[in-house]
Design an enzyme around this catalytic site. Structure first.
Site, PDB file in Angstrom:
ATOM      1  N   LYS A 116       0.988  -1.316   0.287  1.00 25.32           N
ATOM      2  CA  LYS A 116      -0.150  -0.230   0.077  1.00 25.32           C
ATOM      3  C   LYS A 116       0.346   1.274  -0.201  1.00 25.32           C
ATOM      4  O   LYS A 116       0.264   1.745  -0.318  1.00 25.32           O
ATOM      5  CB  LYS A 116      -0.864   0.031   0.904  1.00 25.32           C
ATOM      6  CG  LYS A 116      -2.083  -0.649   1.079  1.00 25.32           C
ATOM      7  CD  LYS A 116      -3.417  -0.596   1.777  1.00 25.32           C
ATOM      8  CE  LYS A 116      -4.088  -1.526   1.894  1.00 25.32           C
ATOM      9  NZ  LYS A 116      -5.484  -1.516   2.656  1.00 25.32           N
ATOM     10  N   LYS A 199      -5.690 -11.026  -7.542  1.00 23.65           N
ATOM     11  CA  LYS A 199      -6.500 -11.033  -6.956  1.00 23.65           C
ATOM     12  C   LYS A 199      -7.466 -10.347  -7.467  1.00 23.65           C
ATOM     13  O   LYS A 199      -7.284  -9.045  -7.857  1.00 23.65           O
ATOM     14  CB  LYS A 199      -6.050 -11.476  -5.609  1.00 23.65           C
ATOM     15  CG  LYS A 199      -5.961 -10.104  -4.756  1.00 23.65           C
ATOM     16  CD  LYS A 199      -6.181 -10.203  -2.946  1.00 23.65           C
ATOM     17  CE  LYS A 199      -5.503  -8.819  -2.653  1.00 23.65           C
ATOM     18  NZ  LYS A 199      -5.808  -8.387  -0.781  1.00 23.65           N
ATOM     19  N   LYS A 202     -10.551  -5.308  -4.283  1.00 16.27           N
ATOM     20  CA  LYS A 202     -11.533  -3.327  -3.791  1.00 16.27           C
ATOM     21  C   LYS A 202     -11.528  -2.289  -5.166  1.00 16.27           C
ATOM     22  O   LYS A 202     -11.659  -1.520  -5.778  1.00 16.27           O
ATOM     23  CB  LYS A 202     -12.243  -2.716  -2.602  1.00 16.27           C
ATOM     24  CG  LYS A 202     -13.499  -3.913  -1.857  1.00 16.27           C
ATOM     25  CD  LYS A 202     -12.677  -3.546  -0.780  1.00 16.27           C
ATOM     26  CE  LYS A 202     -13.063  -4.391   0.806  1.00 16.27           C
ATOM     27  NZ  LYS A 202     -12.560  -4.520   1.209  1.00 16.27           N
TER      28      LYS A 202
HETATM   29  P1  TYM Z   1     -10.747  -7.455   3.573  1.00 17.53           P
HETATM   30  O1  TYM Z   1     -11.930  -6.734   3.500  1.00 17.53           O
HETATM   31  O2  TYM Z   1      -9.727  -7.210   2.829  1.00 17.53           O
HETATM   32  O3  TYM Z   1     -10.938  -8.956   3.188  1.00 17.53           O
HETATM   33  C1  TYM Z   1     -12.017  -9.692   3.962  1.00 17.53           C
HETATM   34  C2  TYM Z   1     -12.142 -11.008   3.812  1.00 17.53           C
HETATM   35  O4  TYM Z   1     -12.286 -11.503   1.883  1.00 17.53           O
HETATM   36  C3  TYM Z   1     -10.986 -12.648   1.794  1.00 17.53           C
HETATM   37  N1  TYM Z   1     -10.831 -11.969   0.088  1.00 17.53           N
HETATM   38  C4  TYM Z   1     -10.166 -12.742  -0.684  1.00 17.53           C
HETATM   39  N2  TYM Z   1     -10.518 -14.171  -0.659  1.00 17.53           N
HETATM   40  C5  TYM Z   1     -10.754 -14.888  -1.434  1.00 17.53           C
HETATM   41  N3  TYM Z   1      -9.962 -14.178  -2.979  1.00 17.53           N
HETATM   42  C6  TYM Z   1     -10.189 -13.243  -3.035  1.00 17.53           C
HETATM   43  N4  TYM Z   1     -10.027 -12.240  -3.958  1.00 17.53           N
HETATM   44  C7  TYM Z   1     -10.461 -12.237  -1.455  1.00 17.53           C
HETATM   45  N5  TYM Z   1      -9.652 -10.998  -1.479  1.00 17.53           N
HETATM   46  C8  TYM Z   1     -10.562 -10.640  -0.500  1.00 17.53           C
HETATM   47  C9  TYM Z   1     -10.163 -12.055   2.675  1.00 17.53           C
HETATM   48  O5  TYM Z   1      -8.519 -12.842   2.022  1.00 17.53           O
HETATM   49  C10 TYM Z   1     -10.843 -12.368   3.918  1.00 17.53           C
HETATM   50  O6  TYM Z   1     -10.900 -12.733   4.618  1.00 17.53           O
HETATM   51  N6  TYM Z   1      -8.113  -7.294   7.478  1.00 17.53           N
HETATM   52  C11 TYM Z   1      -9.004  -8.343   6.923  1.00 17.53           C
HETATM   53  C12 TYM Z   1     -10.294  -7.689   7.905  1.00 17.53           C
HETATM   54  C13 TYM Z   1     -10.082  -8.383   9.432  1.00 17.53           C
HETATM   55  C14 TYM Z   1      -9.663  -9.254   9.826  1.00 17.53           C
HETATM   56  C15 TYM Z   1      -9.573  -9.311  11.484  1.00 17.53           C
HETATM   57  C16 TYM Z   1     -10.037 -10.979   9.442  1.00 17.53           C
HETATM   58  C17 TYM Z   1      -9.540  -6.917  10.623  1.00 17.53           C
HETATM   59  N7  TYM Z   1      -9.622  -7.807  11.921  1.00 17.53           N
HETATM   60  C18 TYM Z   1      -9.750 -10.818  11.935  1.00 17.53           C
HETATM   61  C19 TYM Z   1     -10.109 -11.893  10.428  1.00 17.53           C
HETATM   62  C20 TYM Z   1     -10.210 -11.445  11.651  1.00 17.53           C
HETATM   63  C21 TYM Z   1      -9.451  -7.538   5.697  1.00 17.53           C
HETATM   64  O7  TYM Z   1      -9.056  -6.292   5.052  1.00 17.53           O
HETATM   65  O8  TYM Z   1      -9.891  -8.128   4.582  1.00 17.53           O
END
Ligand code: TYM
Length: 340
Positions: A116, A199, A202
């Site tokens: 980032k 991947k 967003k």
């Molecule tokens: P975030 O919001 O970026 O994504 C949410 C979940 O979606 C999964 N994901 C994917 N899985 C497969 N293929 C993809 N292209 C793809 N894009 C996103 C992510 O792996 C995630 O599981 N840091 C986390 C949010 C968070 C969190 C936590 C998660 C904050 N605290 C505690 C678990 C436990 C995040 O940015 O996810």
């Protein structure tokens, strides 16, 4: 007496107007499958959403939208503890303690932070973004979660969480459960439909690369039909040689429950176009009811807020116990109860 059930915990950041297909297939779908068997904690990490540029009005709306999408996708707010991160102040409080136990170099090595800041430059990156992984560790450790169902991109954050849990336990005595990531091999990474080397995200380069679950189903169908495929004509799973087609097969299999082998057999001798037309239909059938149910839930924000408030209460009952234990162990003086 039955043994206590293991606890799972996860969340999706409210940084877009809709969850995308990668969020659903990589994460939310697993949660729903696991919530009967495990004690589940599913929350909306809104404090994480402000680590990058954000719009206040959009943030509040997006937070409710993610909440509605969880339920529409099958999260049961009676079974699972379901809440908004900022409604439970213990997350930020534990994160502070963890910040003080995390090395500057250690945090600097987190690849998501490096990626980032490489894009935005280090002056645009905030301290919040730098501390993102310790807040995530706090999310998980507060609830003594055993398993964290996420996509592949979260693996390093989970490693740091484990390191911090072990570090705390060693230094201050047994306090935290050391959690494990649950990353399903087949669906750990859903790829961008226009660029199957990246991947689905967003912030992909082309909006056509992602399927937003709340967009018009016609758009979702169009995106599948215009997905980049590979050289050759054969429909078979080969992530190296045929990343585009393999991604479509993964999506197809995940949404229908049909195995990849079964799909390969069904499409033997057919063209890419056939696969895309059928998957476009599967996609429309999947997003249409999800979208309608989300809209219905968003039509009654008071009810949604009530569910979230109830969830926050349940969450605090657990989180406050962990935080108090941490404060005691670290040696922070407990306040006397106000009397005379
Ligand atoms: P975030 O919001 O970026 O994504 C949410 C979940 O979606 C999964 N994901 C994917 N899985 C497969 N293929 C993809 N292209 C793809 N894009 C996103 C992510 O792996 C995630 O599981 N840091 C986390 C949010 C968070 C969190 C936590 C998660 C904050 N605290 C505690 C678990 C436990 C995040 O940015 O996810």
């Amino acid at each position: 007496m039955t043994a206590a059930r293991q606890r799972i915990l996860s969340g999706v950041k409210p940084t877009a107007d809709s969850l995308h297909l990668g969020n659903y297939i990589g994460a939310v779908r697993q949660w729903v499958a696991m919530q009967d068997q495990y004690e589940a904690v599913f929350f909306i990490p809104d404090l994480h959403a402000i680590t990058v540029d954000f719009d206040p009005a959009a943030l509040a709306t997006r937070t409710r939208t993610v909440a509605a999408q969880y339920i529409a996708a099958g999260v049961d707010p009676e079974k699972a503890i379901f809440f908004v991160q900022s409604h439970v102040p213990e997350h930020a409080e534990l994160a502070w303690v963890l910040n003080c136990l995390t090395g500057f170099g250690e945090a600097s090595r987190m690849t998501q932070f490096k990626d980032k800041t490489a894009k935005s430059g280090s002056d645009a990156a905030t301290l919040g973004l730098f501390a993102y992984p310790t807040l995530m560790a706090a999310d998980i450790l507060l609830y003594q979660a055993d398993l964290v169902p996420v996509g592949e991109d979260q693996r390093q954050h989970l490693e740091l969480t484990r390191t911090l849990a072990n570090r705390f336990n060693t230094r201050f005595g047994e306090t935290f459960t050391v959690p494990e990531a649950t990353i399903l091999k087949e669906t750990a990474k859903i790829y961008d439909l226009q660029n199957p080397a990246a991947k689905m995200s967003k912030t992909g380069e082309s909006p056509n690369g992602a399927i937003q679950l709340l967009e018009d189903p016609k758009i979702a169908a169009k995106r599948i039909k215009s997905a980049v495929t590979d050289d050759g004509t054969e429909i078979r799973f080969d992530a190296e040689a045929k990343p585009g087609v393999s991604n479509l097969l993964t999506i197809y299999s995940s949404l229908t429950g049909r195995s990849i082998a079964e799909l390969e057999e069904a499409y033997a001798g057919k063209m890419y176009g056939h696969l895309k037309v059928d998957l476009a239909e599967v996609m429309v059938d999947f997003v249409t009811p999800l979208r309608a149910r989300t809209a219905e839930l968003l039509d009654d924000p008071a009810e949604l807020d009530r569910l979230l408030a109830h969830g926050a209460q349940r969450a605090r009952a657990i989180a406050s116990v962990t935080l108090q234990d941490v404060y005691n162990k670290v040696g922070l003086l407990a306040p006397a109860t106000a009397g005379r």
